[in-house]
Design an enzyme around this catalytic site. Structure first.
Site, PDB file in Angstrom:
ATOM      1  N   THR A  95       0.922  -1.233  -0.123  1.00 24.70           N
ATOM      2  CA  THR A  95       0.136   0.004   0.111  1.00 24.70           C
ATOM      3  C   THR A  95       1.036   1.253   0.087  1.00 24.70           C
ATOM      4  O   THR A  95       1.808   1.538   0.882  1.00 24.70           O
ATOM      5  CB  THR A  95      -0.758   0.052   1.137  1.00 24.70           C
ATOM      6  OG1 THR A  95      -1.536  -1.280   1.375  1.00 24.70           O
ATOM      7  CG2 THR A  95      -1.734   1.205   1.012  1.00 24.70           C
ATOM      8  N   LYS A 170      -7.672   1.394  -3.191  1.00 27.05           N
ATOM      9  CA  LYS A 170      -7.253   1.113  -1.776  1.00 27.05           C
ATOM     10  C   LYS A 170      -7.178   2.278  -0.797  1.00 27.05           C
ATOM     11  O   LYS A 170      -7.657   1.906   0.341  1.00 27.05           O
ATOM     12  CB  LYS A 170      -5.719   0.404  -1.923  1.00 27.05           C
ATOM     13  CG  LYS A 170      -5.154   0.158  -0.759  1.00 27.05           C
ATOM     14  CD  LYS A 170      -5.606  -1.119  -0.055  1.00 27.05           C
ATOM     15  CE  LYS A 170      -4.940  -1.429   1.161  1.00 27.05           C
ATOM     16  NZ  LYS A 170      -5.569  -2.320   1.978  1.00 27.05           N
ATOM     17  N   LYS A 238       0.441   4.956   8.440  1.00 26.81           N
ATOM     18  CA  LYS A 238       0.963   5.263   7.324  1.00 26.81           C
ATOM     19  C   LYS A 238       0.039   5.641   6.282  1.00 26.81           C
ATOM     20  O   LYS A 238      -0.250   6.531   5.459  1.00 26.81           O
ATOM     21  CB  LYS A 238       1.802   4.468   6.824  1.00 26.81           C
ATOM     22  CG  LYS A 238       2.170   4.007   5.127  1.00 26.81           C
ATOM     23  CD  LYS A 238       2.922   2.925   5.035  1.00 26.81           C
ATOM     24  CE  LYS A 238       2.177   1.615   5.121  1.00 26.81           C
ATOM     25  NZ  LYS A 238       1.612   1.205   3.811  1.00 26.81           N
TER      26      LYS A 238
HETATM   27  P1  NAP Z   1       5.441  -5.990   7.463  1.00 30.75           P
HETATM   28  O1  NAP Z   1       5.362  -7.481   8.105  1.00 30.75           O
HETATM   29  O2  NAP Z   1       5.732  -5.099   8.266  1.00 30.75           O
HETATM   30  O3  NAP Z   1       6.726  -6.644   6.311  1.00 30.75           O
HETATM   31  C1  NAP Z   1       7.376  -5.369   5.777  1.00 30.75           C
HETATM   32  C2  NAP Z   1       8.340  -5.968   4.512  1.00 30.75           C
HETATM   33  O4  NAP Z   1       8.917  -4.923   4.053  1.00 30.75           O
HETATM   34  C3  NAP Z   1       9.259  -6.909   5.403  1.00 30.75           C
HETATM   35  O5  NAP Z   1       9.540  -7.890   4.193  1.00 30.75           O
HETATM   36  C4  NAP Z   1      10.497  -5.830   5.670  1.00 30.75           C
HETATM   37  O6  NAP Z   1      11.846  -6.454   5.434  1.00 30.75           O
HETATM   38  C5  NAP Z   1      10.315  -4.898   4.129  1.00 30.75           C
HETATM   39  N1  NAP Z   1      10.901  -3.665   4.195  1.00 30.75           N
HETATM   40  C6  NAP Z   1      10.681  -2.676   4.917  1.00 30.75           C
HETATM   41  N2  NAP Z   1      11.499  -1.648   4.873  1.00 30.75           N
HETATM   42  C7  NAP Z   1      12.291  -2.108   3.860  1.00 30.75           C
HETATM   43  C8  NAP Z   1      13.503  -1.453   3.241  1.00 30.75           C
HETATM   44  N3  NAP Z   1      13.910  -0.151   3.510  1.00 30.75           N
HETATM   45  N4  NAP Z   1      14.346  -2.307   2.397  1.00 30.75           N
HETATM   46  C9  NAP Z   1      13.992  -3.600   1.976  1.00 30.75           C
HETATM   47  N5  NAP Z   1      12.955  -4.013   2.449  1.00 30.75           N
HETATM   48  C10 NAP Z   1      12.168  -3.416   3.469  1.00 30.75           C
HETATM   49  O7  NAP Z   1       4.285  -5.645   6.588  1.00 30.75           O
HETATM   50  P2  NAP Z   1       2.939  -6.394   6.116  1.00 30.75           P
HETATM   51  O8  NAP Z   1       1.872  -6.368   7.160  1.00 30.75           O
HETATM   52  O9  NAP Z   1       3.508  -7.687   4.988  1.00 30.75           O
HETATM   53  O10 NAP Z   1       2.627  -5.286   4.862  1.00 30.75           O
HETATM   54  C11 NAP Z   1       3.028  -5.254   3.576  1.00 30.75           C
HETATM   55  C12 NAP Z   1       2.374  -4.149   2.790  1.00 30.75           C
HETATM   56  O11 NAP Z   1       0.964  -4.555   2.608  1.00 30.75           O
HETATM   57  C13 NAP Z   1       2.404  -2.718   3.505  1.00 30.75           C
HETATM   58  O12 NAP Z   1       2.357  -1.801   2.587  1.00 30.75           O
HETATM   59  C14 NAP Z   1       0.844  -2.848   4.060  1.00 30.75           C
HETATM   60  O13 NAP Z   1       0.322  -1.505   4.243  1.00 30.75           O
HETATM   61  C15 NAP Z   1       0.045  -3.597   3.205  1.00 30.75           C
HETATM   62  N6  NAP Z   1      -0.930  -4.486   3.726  1.00 30.75           N
HETATM   63  C16 NAP Z   1      -0.896  -5.125   4.825  1.00 30.75           C
HETATM   64  C17 NAP Z   1      -2.205  -5.649   5.358  1.00 30.75           C
HETATM   65  C18 NAP Z   1      -2.023  -6.411   6.673  1.00 30.75           C
HETATM   66  O14 NAP Z   1      -3.255  -6.716   7.103  1.00 30.75           O
HETATM   67  N7  NAP Z   1      -0.747  -6.784   7.288  1.00 30.75           N
HETATM   68  C19 NAP Z   1      -3.139  -5.818   4.420  1.00 30.75           C
HETATM   69  C20 NAP Z   1      -3.369  -5.083   3.524  1.00 30.75           C
HETATM   70  C21 NAP Z   1      -2.201  -4.362   2.752  1.00 30.75           C
HETATM   71  P3  NAP Z   1      12.149  -6.818   6.708  1.00 30.75           P
HETATM   72  O15 NAP Z   1      11.946  -8.149   7.165  1.00 30.75           O
HETATM   73  O16 NAP Z   1      13.859  -6.929   6.617  1.00 30.75           O
HETATM   74  O17 NAP Z   1      12.124  -5.860   7.965  1.00 30.75           O
END
Ligand code: NAP
Length: 285
Positions: A95, A170, A238
């Site tokens: 997102t 979204k 965010k």
């Molecule tokens: P998350 O668990 O916090 O995972 C974030 C990912 O991004 C991890 O693989 C992290 O790597 C990587 N990352 C962060 N900063 C980075 C950088 N500077 N360079 C390279 N990699 C980096 O997040 P998530 O919940 O899976 O969500 C991912 C996306 O989907 C977000 O945009 C979120 O808003 C969206 N989303 C989430 C949900 C939900 O319910 N969780 C639902 C819909 C959409 P590391 O492991 O090294 O930290």
């Protein structure tokens, strides 16, 4: 198709796992390599850089925190954009804001890269169950090529139009989500303060016209004060920032969302950022 997948977070891991289950060859990359190993054990190839994925895959999916993380995997000598030929389709499922998406689409187009903007509606459980709703936008023929891949991770692909329209969709979905979360949180806190039986209150909501999957998922978390992250609060904060800026760009001052934003600002300052978004209840209380 050979699929590269970058981002082994809460969403990325189960999404990539479902691609493997569907029989796709998948190469994964994660900044923190340890988080990639569970998938390597069940058959994913480990890429040591985004560049390795760009050299191998037909399409590379990004499921990362936001714009900063996307820039980090695109740029530099081992970035996705460092390959000179055989450029894969890039699909962003993270997102981000509509303005960032449109900027990215135009930058990638200049590099001769096909780009699909495909954020998702649904959280950890739908990602595990393969029941996400995928808001795909970009060239329709490329979306068609990607559709079987999307359907390995989701139950429905909604075609939204040119790149940027998926992220537009979204924004309005997460506007509604953030308001629903704050509304349920306020109702539960008020029920508690009034000495009502909270279980009875939630059962009543879930057996009436307000029942929905989202409330069903969050009700036990609010009742038990159990805030293990499914959708981390910092990601909702965010998204609210993106939503308010997008609303402003469209001539809107959203009063309810602004009030919700104030809760999230206090939650971030109170150290709740890594908990589930339902921890907003703590700030309300
Ligand atoms: P998350 O668990 O916090 O995972 C974030 C990912 O991004 C991890 O693989 C992290 O790597 C990587 N990352 C962060 N900063 C980075 C950088 N500077 N360079 C390279 N990699 C980096 O997040 P998530 O919940 O899976 O969500 C991912 C996306 O989907 C977000 O945009 C979120 O808003 C969206 N989303 C989430 C949900 C939900 O319910 N969780 C639902 C819909 C959409 P590391 O492991 O090294 O930290």
């Amino acid at each position: 198709m050979k699929i590269g997948f970058i981002g082994m977070g809460i969403m990325g891991q189960p999404m990539a796992k479902n691609l493997l289950k569907a029989g796709y060859e998948v190469m994964i990359y994660n900044r923190t390599q340890a988080k990639a190993m569970a998938l390597v054990e069940i058959g994913a190839k480990l890429g040591h850089s985004p560049k390795a994925l760009a050299e191998w895959a037909d399409a590379v999916i990004l499921m990362l925190t936001g714009p900063e993380a996307i820039e980090a995997v695109l740029d530099g000598s081992s970035g996705l954009l460092s390959v000179s030929d055989a450029k894969p389709i890039i699909v962003n499922m993270s997102t981000v804001s509509p303005s960032y998406t449109r900027d990215l689409a135009s930058r990638l187009q200049k590099e001769g890269i096909s780009f699909i903007d495909a954020p998702v509606s649904g959280s950890k459980k739908p990602a595990e169950d393969g029941t996400l709703v995928i808001l795909a936008s970009g060239p329709q023929n490329v979306v068609q090529v990607m559709t079987p891949v999307f359907l390995a991770m989701g139950k429905k692909v909604v075609y939204c139009g040119e790149a940027g329209r998926g992220t537009d969709m979204k924004m309005v979905i997460n506007l509604l989500l953030s308001v629903m979360m704050a509304g349920l949180g306020e109702a539960v806190v008020m029920a508690e303060k009034m000495g009502l039986d909270v279980q009875l209150f939630l059962d009543t909501v879930l057996s009436g016209p307000l029942a929905c999957d989202f409330f069903r998922l969050k009700a036990p978390m609010l009742q038990q004060n159990e805030f293990t992250p499914q959708f981390p609060l910092k990601h909702m904060a965010k998204d609210i920032d993106f939503i308010l800026k997008t609303a402003h760009a469209n001539g809107l001052a959203l009063q309810v969302e602004q009030a919700v934003a104030n809760y999230y600002e206090r939650a971030m300052k109170s150290g709740l950022e890594d908990m589930d978004l339902s921890a907003i209840k703590k700030v309300i209380a």
